[in-house]
Design a protein around this motif. Sequence first.
Motif, mmCIF file in Angstrom:
data_model
loop_
_atom_site.group_PDB
_atom_site.id
_atom_site.type_symbol
_atom_site.label_atom_id
_atom_site.label_comp_id
_atom_site.label_asym_id
_atom_site.label_seq_id
_atom_site.Cartn_x
_atom_site.Cartn_y
_atom_site.Cartn_z
ATOM 1 N N SER A 178 -3.363 5.563 14.486
ATOM 2 C CA SER A 178 -2.091 5.282 13.802
ATOM 3 C C SER A 178 -0.960 5.808 14.672
ATOM 4 C CB SER A 178 -2.048 5.958 12.432
ATOM 5 O OG SER A 178 -3.027 5.415 11.582
ATOM 6 N N VAL A 179 0.116 5.034 14.757
ATOM 7 C CA VAL A 179 1.257 5.399 15.586
ATOM 8 C C VAL A 179 2.515 5.401 14.732
ATOM 9 C CG1 VAL A 179 2.610 4.843 17.643
ATOM 10 C CG2 VAL A 179 0.152 4.329 17.591
ATOM 11 N N MET A 180 3.346 6.417 14.912
ATOM 12 C CA MET A 180 4.625 6.506 14.211
ATOM 13 C C MET A 180 5.727 6.733 15.240
ATOM 14 S SD MET A 180 5.664 9.048 11.063
ATOM 15 C CE MET A 180 5.420 10.537 12.059
ATOM 16 N N PHE A 181 6.919 6.176 14.985
ATOM 17 C CA PHE A 181 8.037 6.393 15.898
ATOM 18 C C PHE A 181 9.350 6.206 15.152
ATOM 19 C CE2 PHE A 181 7.248 1.865 16.013
ATOM 20 C CZ PHE A 181 8.512 1.285 16.099
ATOM 21 N N PHE A 235 6.330 8.037 20.849
ATOM 22 C CA PHE A 235 5.281 7.692 19.893
ATOM 23 C C PHE A 235 4.600 8.972 19.413
ATOM 24 C CE2 PHE A 235 4.058 3.055 21.222
ATOM 25 C CZ PHE A 235 5.288 2.634 20.742
ATOM 26 N N ILE A 236 4.334 9.040 18.129
ATOM 27 C CA ILE A 236 3.558 10.142 17.553
ATOM 28 C C ILE A 236 2.210 9.557 17.169
ATOM 29 C CG2 ILE A 236 3.475 11.930 15.779
ATOM 30 C CD1 ILE A 236 6.566 11.534 15.550
ATOM 31 N N ILE A 237 1.194 9.854 17.959
ATOM 32 C CA ILE A 237 -0.125 9.254 17.789
ATOM 33 C C ILE A 237 -1.035 10.217 17.032
ATOM 34 C CG2 ILE A 237 -2.154 8.372 18.998
ATOM 35 C CD1 ILE A 237 -0.367 7.534 21.273
ATOM 36 N N LEU A 241 9.390 3.293 7.422
ATOM 37 C CA LEU A 241 9.259 4.618 6.820
ATOM 38 C C LEU A 241 10.606 5.085 6.288
ATOM 39 C CD1 LEU A 241 7.147 6.297 9.654
ATOM 40 C CD2 LEU A 241 6.297 5.191 7.583
ATOM 41 N N SER A 242 10.582 6.175 5.561
ATOM 42 C CA SER A 242 11.839 6.739 5.077
ATOM 43 C C SER A 242 12.687 7.161 6.264
ATOM 44 C CB SER A 242 11.569 7.945 4.177
ATOM 45 O OG SER A 242 10.857 8.946 4.888
ATOM 46 N N SER A 245 5.789 2.744 11.401
ATOM 47 C CA SER A 245 4.417 3.086 11.780
ATOM 48 C C SER A 245 3.620 1.798 11.922
ATOM 49 C CB SER A 245 3.771 4.000 10.732
ATOM 50 O OG SER A 245 3.564 3.307 9.519
ATOM 51 N N PHE A 246 2.541 1.864 12.686
ATOM 52 C CA PHE A 246 1.673 0.699 12.834
ATOM 53 C C PHE A 246 0.285 1.180 13.247
ATOM 54 C CE2 PHE A 246 3.586 1.401 16.971
ATOM 55 C CZ PHE A 246 2.559 1.205 17.880
ATOM 56 N N GLU A 247 -0.682 0.324 13.013
ATOM 57 C CA GLU A 247 -2.063 0.614 13.407
ATOM 58 C C GLU A 247 -2.343 -0.045 14.748
ATOM 59 O OE1 GLU A 247 -4.001 2.685 11.614
ATOM 60 O OE2 GLU A 247 -2.250 2.904 10.306
#
Length: 374
Positions: free
Chosen positions: A217-220, A174-176, A257-258, A229-231
């Motif tokens: 916000s979290v991206m993976f 996860f990228i937070i 995401l792309s 991504s999600f909140e």
Amino acid sequence: MTGSFLSLIPLQINATDFNMDSSTSPVSLIVGFGIFAVIIAVIVILNNSSKKGGGGGSKKSGSGGGGGGGMSGIFSGFTLHRIARNIGLNHEQTRMLDFVFKTDMVTEPEKSINSPALLDRHFRRAFRLIENGKESPNETQRKLAILFSTRNVLENTIIGGLTSTQQIKEDTVFIISYGRDKINVNLLSAKGDNLVVESPKTVLGSQIKIQKGTRTSVMFFTKNNKGFSFESRVIGHATRDGHPAMQLAHSNQLRFLSQRRYRRRHATIACTMNLVYVEGSGKKQRLIVDKRRFNGNIADISVGGCSIKVMAPVQVGARFKIEFTQGDATVAALGQVLRSNKTGINTVIHVRFLRVSQKSMNTINSFVYEYGRE
């Protein structure tokens, strides 16, 4: 045996054999058609047996040829070519997919293509067969390059997305987003009422205790390079297996995401870097590798580039010769710095590979896809 049983058993049946006169009884007609159906069934069975017997021989040549031969006894060549055409595989990649599926006796190609785990199982076995083959080193590397190019095309055609964070696999990174920083943490569990992740840390290793209720916000990225991504918000803090962990709220609103061009894998790999500069101009232009060397640590890598943690400041646009060891192989690449960002005492540079040998690309891919021995 070459040829088909159909060519060995002629169907010498005249149209007059089916003419009925008034003396033909219904029972005789039924018996006649029954005998004819049995003959056809026997011919079809013998024909299929012949194909399966020939498939074993072609399988042997296929493993040597890295994808030759048909799909006899597994699924039809028509199915394979339809799939390859829809995906956009070229001729060599189609032959390689043929070899990969035949090697693992795939009977449901669509199911395999839509499952990253199944695909990796098939391709891992094919990788080892090619790697352990008796062909020349150059031919082996050529076939491995086709194998990975085929896998990469399939990587970007896999259907199936995520609709809930409860579907995310463990060990996903996860990228937070926290303030102005982006923190990488591993997902420990998506089961239960909350997501459980590693407790975030600073670059010096000290724990970051984000306040309960904080929105983030979290991206993976999934293994097939699909980004989401999600909140969420911090539910609380706990301990898991004796280590501090953070709990995040689940979400059913994931945004797609792309997609990355190549699969990327997080790592911790020591590397060396030499500055490369251009000397001369026009046709006389050449690259000079500076003898001075400094160290870095690769944080993630794909065949397209990597991220490296370094201590010294690095200028965007600079070119470097990057070397590192993976298993028994030494990998070398010419890279250019696209961007950099400061994280504590370190600088993280994002590098795009400009030149990589075929052997080095295969080594990187075997590491990224986890096919080789590490």
